[in-house]
Every structure is written in structure tokens, then in C-alpha cells.
Write a protein that holds these residues in place. Structure first.
Motif, PDB file in Angstrom:
ATOM      1  N   UNK A 181       0.834  -1.210   0.000  1.00 40.62           N
ATOM      2  CA  UNK A 181       0.000   0.000   0.000  1.00 40.62           C
ATOM      3  C   UNK A 181       0.870   1.262   0.000  1.00 40.62           C
ATOM      4  N   UNK A 182       0.530   2.190  -0.884  1.00 38.01           N
ATOM      5  CA  UNK A 182       1.288   3.448  -1.014  1.00 38.01           C
ATOM      6  C   UNK A 182       0.366   4.632  -0.788  1.00 38.01           C
ATOM      7  N   UNK A 183       0.912   5.689  -0.182  1.00 37.34           N
ATOM      8  CA  UNK A 183       0.219   6.979  -0.163  1.00 37.34           C
ATOM      9  C   UNK A 183       0.769   7.749  -1.361  1.00 37.34           C
ATOM     10  N   UNK A 184      -0.136   8.147  -2.266  1.00 35.96           N
ATOM     11  CA  UNK A 184       0.339   8.747  -3.517  1.00 35.96           C
ATOM     12  C   UNK A 184       0.780  10.186  -3.283  1.00 35.96           C
ATOM     13  N   UNK A 185       1.924  10.536  -3.868  1.00 34.89           N
ATOM     14  CA  UNK A 185       2.426  11.916  -3.793  1.00 34.89           C
ATOM     15  C   UNK A 185       2.275  12.601  -5.140  1.00 34.89           C
ATOM     16  N   UNK A 186       2.424  11.820  -6.189  1.00 34.48           N
ATOM     17  CA  UNK A 186       2.325  12.398  -7.525  1.00 34.48           C
ATOM     18  C   UNK A 186       1.810  11.363  -8.522  1.00 34.48           C
ATOM     19  N   UNK A 187       1.246  11.879  -9.620  1.00 36.72           N
ATOM     20  CA  UNK A 187       0.635  11.007 -10.631  1.00 36.72           C
ATOM     21  C   UNK A 187       0.954  11.595 -11.989  1.00 36.72           C
ATOM     22  N   UNK A 188       1.299  10.758 -12.923  1.00 35.31           N
ATOM     23  CA  UNK A 188       1.560  11.290 -14.267  1.00 35.31           C
ATOM     24  C   UNK A 188       1.111  10.283 -15.328  1.00 35.31           C
ATOM     25  N   UNK A 189       0.437  10.791 -16.343  1.00 33.54           N
ATOM     26  CA  UNK A 189      -0.088   9.922 -17.395  1.00 33.54           C
ATOM     27  C   UNK A 189       0.975   9.652 -18.452  1.00 33.54           C
ATOM     28  N   UNK A 190       1.276   8.396 -18.656  1.00 33.78           N
ATOM     29  CA  UNK A 190       2.185   7.919 -19.710  1.00 33.78           C
ATOM     30  C   UNK A 190       3.466   8.755 -19.846  1.00 33.78           C
ATOM     31  N   UNK A 191       4.276   8.802 -18.768  1.00 32.87           N
ATOM     32  CA  UNK A 191       5.515   9.588 -18.834  1.00 32.87           C
ATOM     33  C   UNK A 191       6.586   8.881 -19.672  1.00 32.87           C
ATOM     34  N   UNK A 192       7.536   9.648 -20.192  1.00 35.67           N
ATOM     35  CA  UNK A 192       8.732   9.038 -20.782  1.00 35.67           C
ATOM     36  C   UNK A 192       9.497   8.391 -19.625  1.00 35.67           C
ATOM     37  N   UNK A 193      10.230   7.296 -19.881  1.00 36.17           N
ATOM     38  CA  UNK A 193      10.927   6.605 -18.790  1.00 36.17           C
ATOM     39  C   UNK A 193      11.764   7.542 -17.921  1.00 36.17           C
ATOM     40  N   UNK A 194      12.419   8.550 -18.521  1.00 34.11           N
ATOM     41  CA  UNK A 194      13.287   9.428 -17.718  1.00 34.11           C
ATOM     42  C   UNK A 194      12.485  10.399 -16.846  1.00 34.11           C
ATOM     43  N   UNK A 195      11.196  10.573 -17.130  1.00 34.63           N
ATOM     44  CA  UNK A 195      10.368  11.480 -16.306  1.00 34.63           C
ATOM     45  C   UNK A 195       9.569  10.735 -15.234  1.00 34.63           C
ATOM     46  N   UNK A 196       9.562   9.399 -15.306  1.00 38.71           N
ATOM     47  CA  UNK A 196       8.655   8.630 -14.449  1.00 38.71           C
ATOM     48  C   UNK A 196       9.129   8.627 -12.995  1.00 38.71           C
ATOM     49  N   UNK A 197       8.223   8.903 -12.049  1.00 38.79           N
ATOM     50  CA  UNK A 197       8.609   8.901 -10.635  1.00 38.79           C
ATOM     51  C   UNK A 197       8.859   7.495 -10.083  1.00 38.79           C
ATOM     52  N   UNK A 198       8.401   6.462 -10.810  1.00 40.17           N
ATOM     53  CA  UNK A 198       8.599   5.076 -10.358  1.00 40.17           C
ATOM     54  C   UNK A 198       8.233   4.173 -11.530  1.00 40.17           C
ATOM     55  N   UNK A 199       8.196   2.869 -11.261  1.00 44.13           N
ATOM     56  CA  UNK A 199       7.659   1.965 -12.298  1.00 44.13           C
ATOM     57  C   UNK A 199       6.363   1.327 -11.793  1.00 44.13           C
ATOM     58  N   UNK A 200       5.666   2.067 -10.916  1.00 40.95           N
ATOM     59  CA  UNK A 200       4.399   1.544 -10.374  1.00 40.95           C
ATOM     60  C   UNK A 200       3.253   2.097 -11.229  1.00 40.95           C
ATOM     61  N   UNK A 201       2.586   1.178 -11.948  1.00 39.35           N
ATOM     62  CA  UNK A 201       1.627   1.582 -12.979  1.00 39.35           C
ATOM     63  C   UNK A 201       0.185   1.297 -12.566  1.00 39.35           C
ATOM     64  N   UNK A 202      -0.688   2.191 -12.985  1.00 35.18           N
ATOM     65  CA  UNK A 202      -2.128   2.019 -12.717  1.00 35.18           C
ATOM     66  C   UNK A 202      -2.690   1.028 -13.725  1.00 35.18           C
ATOM     67  N   UNK A 203      -3.458   0.049 -13.227  1.00 31.51           N
ATOM     68  CA  UNK A 203      -3.893  -1.013 -14.139  1.00 31.51           C
ATOM     69  C   UNK A 203      -5.407  -1.174 -14.261  1.00 31.51           C
ATOM     70  N   UNK A 204      -6.102  -0.103 -14.363  1.00 29.17           N
ATOM     71  CA  UNK A 204      -7.509  -0.234 -14.766  1.00 29.17           C
ATOM     72  C   UNK A 204      -8.486  -0.641 -13.679  1.00 29.17           C
TER      73      UNK A 204
END
Ligand code: G1P
Length: 292
Positions: A181-204
Motif C-alpha cells: 500500500x502506497x500513499x500517492x504523492x504524484x501522478x503522471x499519465x504515460x511519462x517518458x521513462x526518464x520522467x517517471x517517478x517510479x515503475x508503479x503503474x495504474x492497471x484499470x
């Protein structure tokens, strides 16, 4: 908070699966012998959802027919003594209360969800996207509902994906507060790999609260010129906590070709009447392919 309503956005054009989706809704693509949306509705029912709103659009009538009763077909099957088939198709019509609303223009997931506002009527609600089938002991959406009810907050379903694939998903950044379980700090839609805050993806899979509608209304078009749910949730983060839970289960991305083929193979193996024949078939095909 008690969640009993679910929204299934099914208005998307399905461009990843063209040409079949030119004349057939992607939600009606068949996995073994039932459409993708059947698995998604079943998941919601297992999580004790008793009211489902499907957001449809142009060319999606087959979805409504699938969940409707078919008296002609029932009559025919009864006449022919096909009792098992009769039981199955009656069951589909009786699964749950399903309502429909049409999105008139394909303006994105955020806009589709805005169409649910009247129906959910101020209650928190679940959202299930039909691109993902998730097979698990405890239904994936139920795993999120459990957290949402305990924390009284929105919860998003996530999983770790390979870093080079982050540009296919909404990605979260956050702090781990419990196992999975994570408390979300930030969210980004389809970032480039170098901009991504993590590799934790939303899955529908999402549990949302009704304040998302105001946030959606204030959200300008984002990635791809569409109103993005993620952008609205980022606004909401200024006002409230949002959590992300790693979903336990096997996910099939049936909106992609290989994911779709994998789902057909693996889910046919879970059917005991098909299993041994399918294994034999796969063995034969593999032998032929490997022997060249
Ligand atoms: C949508 C969402 C994205 C999410 C994905 C999960 O994208 O916008 O945040 O990660 O579903 O399947 P889509 O795949 O519809 O482009």
C-alpha cells in the motif's frame, strides 16, 4: 464508506486492436467463449457490487444485447433440449442490474467517467476498465474496496511494470505505508521513462469518491488531447489523500495482441473440460514449430 456501484467505461475506439475493432467493440472480443466484459462484470459481482453502469458509445450495441435476455434464443434452446446452454445464457441476463449511458464524443477516460455523475449520485464508486482481465482469489476490485472503506479515500490498483513500459500507463510516485500500500504523492499519465517517478503503474481498477467529478470538470484536455482521469486525480491530491494498492492476481492486458492471445491460452487451461485437449494441441504445435 460502502461501495456498491461500479462504472465500466466502454466507449473507447479500441485502436490498439484494429482492424477487428472497426466493426466490433473491443469489450466483446472473445476470451475462450465469453467476451472480455463478461469477466470484468463477474469480478465486480464477486466484490459484491450490485449496480453497474456501462459507459458506451457509437458501435457498442452488442454489449447491451449480450447482457439482455434473449427470449428467441431461450425458446429455441428449450425446444431443442439444450438445457445447459439455456441455463448459461439465462444466467448472463440475470447477473446484475446493468445500466447504460452513452458518451457521444470520444473525449477520453476522464470525460467518460463524468458521464457517470448522475448515476452514482454522490456515492463513492468502483471503476473497472475492460482492457485488463485480472484473475485472483479475491477479486481485484474487492482488494481496493477493502482499503477504500478502511481509509475513507480513493484507491488506485497498481502493479510494477518494466521501466521501459512506463509510457503505456498512468504512473504513481508515493511512499510505502504498508505492505502493498502506497500513499500517492504524484501522478503522471504515460511519462517518458526518464520522467517517471517510479515503475508503479495504474492497471484499470479504481475506487473513486464523488469529488472527482468537480475535479474532472476543471481538467483541461491533456495527453492525446483527451480529458485524463489522472490529471483530475492530481488536482484532487491537493485536497485529500489518495492511495495505491498493489493488486494480487494475474493480469492480462487483453487490449494488446499478445496479451489477448495469452489470455485465451491461459484461461482455456483453467477450464477443466478444455484443459487436456488444449495442452495436447499446444504440445503438437510447439513440436511442429521447433522441428521446423
Ligand atoms: C488508461 C489510463 C492509464 C492506465 C491504463 C490502464 O490508459 O489512462 O492511466 O494506466 O488505462 O490500463 P489507456 O490504456 O486507456 O490508454
Amino acid at each position: 464508506m460502502r461501495i456498491r456501484k461500479a462504472v465500466i467505461p466502454a466507449a473507447g475506439l479500441g485502436t490498439r486492436m484494429l482492424p477487428i475493432t472497426k466493426s466490433m467493440p473491443k469489450e466483446m472480443l472473445s476470451i475462450v467463449d465469453r467476451p472480455v466484459i463478461h469477466y470484468v462484470v463477474e469480478e465486480a459481482i464477486k466484490a459484491e457490487i450490485d449496480d453497474i453502469l456501462i459507459i458506451t458509445g457509437k458501435g457498442k450495441r452488442a454489449i447491451e444485447d449480450y447482457f439482455d435476455r434473449s427470449f428467441e434464443l431461450e425458446y429455441y434452446l428449450r425446444e431443442k433440449g439444450k438445457i445447459e446452454e439455456l441455463r448459461q445464457i439465462k444466467e448472463i441476463g440475470e447477473m446484475v442490474d446493468i445500466y447504460y449511458v452513452r458518451q457521444k464524443k470520444p473525449l477520453g477516460l476522464g470525460d467518460a467517467i463524468l458521464h457517470a455523475e448522475k448515476h452514482v449520485n454522490g456515492e463513492p464508486f468502483a471503476v473497472l476498465l475492460g482492457d485488463d482481465i485480472i484473475i485472483s482469489d479475491k477479486p481485484a476490485i474487492g482488494q481496493l474496496i477493502e482499503v477504500a472503506e478502511r481509509r475513507n479515500s480513493p484507491v488506485l490498483g497498481v502493479e510494477h511494470v518494466p521501466h521501459e513500459l512506463v509510457n503505456k500507463y498512468g504512473i504513481i510516485g508515493g511512499e510505502k505505508i504498508e505492505n502493498d500500500l502506497y500513499r500517492i504523492k504524484t501522478l503522471i499519465e504515460k511519462p517518458a521513462p526518464e520522467e517517471a517517478p517510479s515503475n508503479i503503474a495504474i492497471i484499470g481498477r479504481y475506487v473513486l469518491t464523488p469529488d472527482v467529478f468537480d475535479a474532472l470538470r476543471e481538467t483541461p484536455p491533456g495527453k492525446g488531447g483527451e480529458i485524463q482521469l489522472i490529471d483530475a486525480l492530481r488536482t484532487l491530491l491537493n485536497k485529500k489523500e489518495i492511495f495505491a494498492r498493489i493488486i494480487a492476481g494475474e493480469r492480462y492486458d487483453v487490449g494488446s495482441r499478445v496479451g489477448f492471445i495469452r489470455a485465451n491460452i491461459e484461461l482455456s487451461l483453467t477450464r477443466k473440460e478444455l484443459r487436456s485437449e488444449v495442452i495436447e494441441l499446444m504440445e503438437r504445435i510447439l513440436r511442429e514449430v521447433l522441428d521446423g
